[in-house]
Motif scaffolding. Sequence first.
Motif, short mmCIF file in Angstrom:
data_model
loop_
_atom_site.label_atom_id
_atom_site.label_comp_id
_atom_site.label_asym_id
_atom_site.label_seq_id
_atom_site.Cartn_x
_atom_site.Cartn_y
_atom_site.Cartn_z
N VAL A 257 -74.13 -18.69 11.92
CA VAL A 257 -74.78 -17.50 12.38
C VAL A 257 -75.08 -17.79 13.82
O VAL A 257 -74.81 -16.89 14.58
CB VAL A 257 -76.07 -17.00 11.99
CG1 VAL A 257 -76.83 -15.81 12.46
CG2 VAL A 257 -75.75 -16.77 10.41
N GLY A 258 -75.64 -18.98 14.43
CA GLY A 258 -75.82 -19.22 15.97
C GLY A 258 -74.59 -19.21 16.62
O GLY A 258 -74.53 -18.61 17.76
N CYS A 259 -73.40 -19.47 15.99
CA CYS A 259 -72.15 -19.54 16.70
C CYS A 259 -71.80 -18.25 16.97
O CYS A 259 -71.16 -17.64 17.92
CB CYS A 259 -71.19 -20.36 16.06
SG CYS A 259 -71.41 -22.21 16.12
N VAL A 260 -71.90 -17.40 15.82
CA VAL A 260 -71.32 -15.90 16.10
C VAL A 260 -72.22 -15.16 16.99
O VAL A 260 -71.66 -14.38 17.88
CB VAL A 260 -71.46 -15.28 14.64
CG1 VAL A 260 -71.18 -13.68 14.67
CG2 VAL A 260 -70.45 -15.74 13.61
N LEU A 261 -73.61 -15.62 16.98
CA LEU A 261 -74.38 -14.80 17.96
C LEU A 261 -74.13 -15.40 19.38
O LEU A 261 -73.80 -14.55 20.37
CB LEU A 261 -75.92 -15.31 17.84
CG LEU A 261 -76.92 -14.79 18.91
CD1 LEU A 261 -76.98 -13.26 18.95
CD2 LEU A 261 -78.32 -15.15 18.44
N ALA A 262 -73.44 -16.52 19.50
CA ALA A 262 -73.17 -16.94 21.00
C ALA A 262 -71.81 -16.27 21.29
O ALA A 262 -71.87 -15.89 22.44
CB ALA A 262 -72.62 -18.37 20.75
N ILE A 263 -70.84 -16.05 20.55
CA ILE A 263 -69.80 -15.27 20.45
C ILE A 263 -70.24 -13.88 20.97
O ILE A 263 -69.54 -13.31 21.84
CB ILE A 263 -68.91 -15.16 19.25
CG1 ILE A 263 -68.33 -16.55 18.91
CG2 ILE A 263 -67.77 -13.96 19.64
CD1 ILE A 263 -67.72 -16.42 17.50
N VAL A 264 -71.21 -13.16 20.26
CA VAL A 264 -71.52 -11.79 20.46
C VAL A 264 -72.19 -11.59 22.04
O VAL A 264 -71.98 -10.75 22.74
CB VAL A 264 -72.59 -11.31 19.60
CG1 VAL A 264 -73.40 -10.34 19.96
CG2 VAL A 264 -71.98 -11.21 18.01
N SER A 265 -72.71 -12.71 22.38
CA SER A 265 -73.49 -12.79 23.75
C SER A 265 -72.63 -13.10 24.71
O SER A 265 -73.08 -13.25 25.98
CB SER A 265 -74.62 -13.80 23.58
OG SER A 265 -75.49 -13.51 22.37
N LYS A 266 -71.46 -13.60 24.59
CA LYS A 266 -70.62 -14.10 25.74
C LYS A 266 -70.39 -13.05 26.80
O LYS A 266 -70.04 -11.83 26.25
CB LYS A 266 -69.42 -14.47 25.20
CG LYS A 266 -68.33 -15.32 26.20
CD LYS A 266 -67.08 -16.08 25.60
CE LYS A 266 -66.28 -16.63 26.63
NZ LYS A 266 -66.88 -17.64 27.26
N ARG A 267 -70.62 -13.25 28.06
CA ARG A 267 -70.22 -12.15 29.08
C ARG A 267 -68.97 -12.02 29.25
O ARG A 267 -67.86 -12.84 29.26
CB ARG A 267 -70.86 -12.84 30.44
CG ARG A 267 -72.47 -12.97 30.27
CD ARG A 267 -73.02 -13.66 31.67
NE ARG A 267 -72.68 -12.62 32.57
CZ ARG A 267 -73.33 -12.78 33.88
NH1 ARG A 267 -73.64 -14.13 34.14
NH2 ARG A 267 -73.01 -11.91 34.95
N MET A 268 -68.60 -10.77 29.48
CA MET A 268 -67.19 -10.31 29.75
C MET A 268 -67.27 -8.72 29.95
O MET A 268 -68.30 -8.13 29.77
CB MET A 268 -66.44 -10.42 28.37
CG MET A 268 -66.54 -9.70 27.12
SD MET A 268 -65.60 -9.98 25.74
CE MET A 268 -65.63 -11.80 25.50
N ASP A 269 -66.12 -8.25 30.29
CA ASP A 269 -65.79 -6.65 30.67
C ASP A 269 -66.31 -5.96 29.66
O ASP A 269 -66.08 -6.21 28.30
CB ASP A 269 -64.20 -6.61 31.04
CG ASP A 269 -64.06 -5.12 31.04
OD1 ASP A 269 -64.38 -4.55 32.21
OD2 ASP A 269 -63.47 -4.60 29.99
N ALA A 270 -67.04 -4.96 29.96
CA ALA A 270 -67.47 -4.10 28.79
C ALA A 270 -66.53 -3.24 27.88
O ALA A 270 -66.83 -3.37 26.52
CB ALA A 270 -68.40 -2.87 29.40
N SER A 271 -65.32 -3.08 28.07
CA SER A 271 -64.21 -2.43 27.39
C SER A 271 -63.93 -3.61 26.34
O SER A 271 -63.57 -3.36 25.09
CB SER A 271 -63.15 -1.71 28.02
OG SER A 271 -63.74 -0.71 28.72
N SER A 272 -63.57 -4.58 26.96
CA SER A 272 -63.21 -6.05 26.17
C SER A 272 -64.06 -6.40 25.31
O SER A 272 -64.06 -6.83 24.14
CB SER A 272 -62.71 -7.12 26.99
OG SER A 272 -62.03 -6.61 28.00
#
Length: 906
Positions: A257-272
Motif C-alpha cells: 500500500v505504501g508503494c501505491v501511495l508513493a505512485i499516487v504522490s509522484k509529482r507530474m503534469d496534472a493531465s498525466s
Amino acid sequence: MDDLEKAILISFDESGSIDSVLKSQAAAYCQQIKENSSICNICIERLSVSNIVQVQFWCLQCLHEVLSVRYSSMSSEEMSLIRNSVFSMACFEAIDDKKSVRVLEGPTFIRNKLAQVLTTLIYFEYPLIWPSVFVNYLPHLSKGAVVIDMFCRVLNALDDELISLDYPRSPEELAVAGRVKDAMRQQCVAQIVRAWYQIISVQRYSDPELCTSILDSMRRYISWIDIGLIVNDAFIPLLFELILVNGFPVQLRGAAVGCVLAIVSKRMDASSKIGLLQSLQISRVFGLVAEDGDSELVSKVAALLTGYATEILECTKYLDPEEVAGVPVDLLNGVLPSIFYIVQNCEVDTAHTITPFLSDYVNKMKSFSRLQENQLLHMGQILEVVRSQIQYDPSYRDNLDTLDKIGREEEDRMLEFRKDLFVLLRSVGRIAPDVTHIFISNSLAGAVAPSADRNVEEVEAALSLLYAYGESLSDETMRSGSGFLRDVVPMLLSTRFPCHSSRLVALVYLETITRYMKFVQEHTEYIPMVLAAFLDERGIHHPNVNVSRRASYLFMRAVKLLKQKFVPFLDTILQSLQDTVAQFTNMECTSKDLSGSEDGSHVFEAIGLLIGMEDVPLEKQTDMLSALLTPLCQQVEVSLLNSKVHNPQLSPAKIANIQQIIMAVNALSKVTLNPFSFNEGFNERLVTTSRPAIGLMFRQVTSFIHRMVDTLGTSILPHLPKALEQLLTETEPKEMAAFLVLLNQLICKFSTVFYDILEGLYPVICSRIFNILPTDVFLSGPGSNTEEIRELQELQRTLYTFFHVIATHDLSSVFLSPESRLYLHSMMQMLFYAACNHKEILVRKSCVQIFIRLIKDWCSRTNGEEKVPGFQSFVIETFATHCCLYSVLDKSFEFRDAESVSSFVA
C-alpha cells in the motif's frame, strides 16, 4: 583477546560493575588508537578476524568517522583498501579469503552501521571514482536473503543520509544527491527495479518479511525514478495482489500500500497525473477499510485513499473547468464514500490528513455554480464527519464535569482541535445552506429525542454545531430570523435537553442562546423563554458553580441588549434572583470559591442595568435600589462593629465577605458617564438631574465605602493585590475606566504606601490601554458618536486623571521602573498632545500640571547625569514651545474663559 579488544569491551560496558577510572582509561586508550595514522588498516584487520560485535561496531564507526572527516587527505591505497574491504563485507564475503568472519552474520545494528559506511563511500566516490558499485553489487543478490537484506539497508541509508528531502540538506548535499540520482537513473535503476520485481515475485510466499523490506526500500525511490518502471502491466498487478490477498501478512500488504501511495504522490503534469490515477483502479482497495477497524492495514489504506483524493483535488487547480467536471469529479465521487467510512468507523488519526482534504474539497466546490445531487450528499456526509469528530471522549466525562486538571487539559485540547472543524462546518454552510440547516435541525431533534443511549457528548456536539454555525450569520440574518432560524431558535429556547446537569451541555446551551439573542430582540414573544433559561436550573440556578457564574455573566449581556424589553418582567427577575443575591454576600461564600472575572457579581450589574432604566417609575426604582443597597451596607457595618468589639483585626473570612459586598455594590451602581445614554442603567443625567434622589443614594453608598476604607486603613493593603488582579481581568473600556477610578481612590488614600502595588499594576494597565486608545485625537463626523467611541473617550479622560493622581502623590517614579519604561514614550506623546490640543480645557490643564510635577521630579541631576535622559531638552525645546506658546495662540484657547486663564497660569 588483545589490549584493544579489552579496552573496547570495557568502554562499552553498561553493567556498572567496572570501575569508572578503569573505564576512563579504556576510553582514552581507544581514542589514542583511533588517532593512529594506520587506524583504517587496524579496523579492517580487526573486522576480518573478530566476532565480537562491540569490536565490529567500534571499527565500523571509526571507518565512518575517518571517511567523513579525512577522506580528501587519504592516500589512494588507503581508499582502495577501505573500498574493497567494505564492499566485500556488504557482499557477504570474508575480507581475507583465509579468514571465515563475515560481518553480515552480525546483529541488525552492525549491518546498519556497515550500510552507513558504504553509503559514505558512495557519497564521495559515485560515479566519478567508483562507478560500478551498484552494477557489481546486483549479481551478489543471488546469494540469498542476507545480501538482499543488506542491499535494502544500503538503499535506505542512502535515502536517509543523502537523497530524502524530509531532512534539511546543505547546498553541497543537494548537489551530491542530484549527481548520485542522475548517475543511478542512467546506469542501474532499471536493473534494480527488475531485481525488486523478480525477488518479490519469487519469494512473496516463502519470505514475506524480506519482500516487505524490498517494498519499503522501493517506496522511497519511486518519487524520483522513471514511473514507467513501476506503473506497468507487470508491477501494478503484483502490488495489488499483495494488497488484496488475505493470506499475506499485514506488514507485507501495508508495504505494498505504501508503494501505491508513493505512485499516487509522484509529482507530474496534472493531465498525466489524472490519467495515472485513473489507470490504477484504486476502487479495488475500497473494501479493505471495512475488514478490521483497528488494524495497521486500515490505517495505511486510509492514508492511501486520502492521498489519492488529495492528489485529484490538487490536479483540479491546474485543469480547465471542463476537464475538472469530467474524470476528476468522477474519481472524487468514487473515493469519498470510503473516506467518510474511514472517519466514522476506523480508529485512525484524521486531524492532519482527512480534515485538511475535506476543507480543500469544500473550497473547490465553491467554484461550481450549482452542486450536483451527489455533491450535496457529500456535503451532508462532511457535516456528519464534523459532528463525530467534535464529540468529546466519554472517558473524560467526569473530569470535564468537575473540571479538574485532566478536564481542563482535555477541554483546552478540544478547543484547539475543533477550530478547523468549525471552519469546515461554516464553509459547508455557505455553499450548501439548505443541507446545513437540515443537518443542524436534525442533530438538535436527535439530541432531545428520548433514547436510552443518549449521552452527554452527543447532546453537547449537537448544540456546539448550532453555536459554531451562528458565527457565520450576519446581524441582519439573526434579527430577521427567517427560514432556518425561525424554527430552530424557538426549539432551542423551549427545550430541556437531556444531560442538562452536565457542565458541558449547560454551558454550550447558554452560550448558544446568547449567540442568537438578536433573534429574540426582534421576536419579543420569546423573551419569557429566554428569561426562564437564564434564571432556572439551566442557568443561574444550575447546581454546577461554573455554570451558574457563566450564566450570570451571559444574563448581564442579554440585559444590555434587551434591557428595555426586560423591564416588564422586572418583578419576576428580581424575585427569581433573591436567593442568588443573598448567597453572593453570604459569609460562607469566600473569595476562593469566587475567583476569576466571572465571580457571580454580574447578577448585580444586570439588576442595576434594569432598575436604572427610566422606564421604571421613580418610586419603584427607589424601593428596589434601597432594598438591595441597605442590607448590603448594614451587613458591612455589623461586621466592622463586631470586629471593633471582639477583635481589632478583621478575620480573613470577614474581609473576604466585605470584599464580596463591595464587589456587589460596585456592580450594582455602575454609572455610565455619557449624559445622552438614557437606557444604560444609572446614567449620569438620571442620577444628577432627572432623579437626584437616586444619585443621593449612590453618594451615600460611596460615602459609606470611604468610611469603610478609612476604618480598615492599611490593614486592607495585603488583600488588595489579589483583589485588584481579579478586577484587572476585565478588558472592556468601561470596566477599565472603572478600575482606574478605583486606583485613583486608593492612591489618594494611601499615597506612597501604595507604591509597590501600583508598580506591579502599571505596566499591565498600559499594555492594555495603549493598544486600544489613539495617541492623538478621536475621529469626528458621521459614525463617530457610537457607544464604543464614547466609552473609549471616557477611558482616555480617566487615564489622564490616573496619570495626574500618580504624579501629584509622589509616585512618578512608577513611570520609570524597568517594566514601565517600555510605555514611557507612549505616555509622554499622549500627554503632550492633550496638553497642546485637547478640546477640553480642563484636560489640557490637568496634563500641563502633570508636566510641571514631572519637571520638579525628573529634572534634577544625580552624579551629573540626568534622571531621565532627554526629558529636560524635550521640555525646553518641544513642550515649552508648543504647549506654552503655540497652543495658547490657537483659537481654541479663550482668555475670556476662567478655566483657560487658570490653565495658562498653571
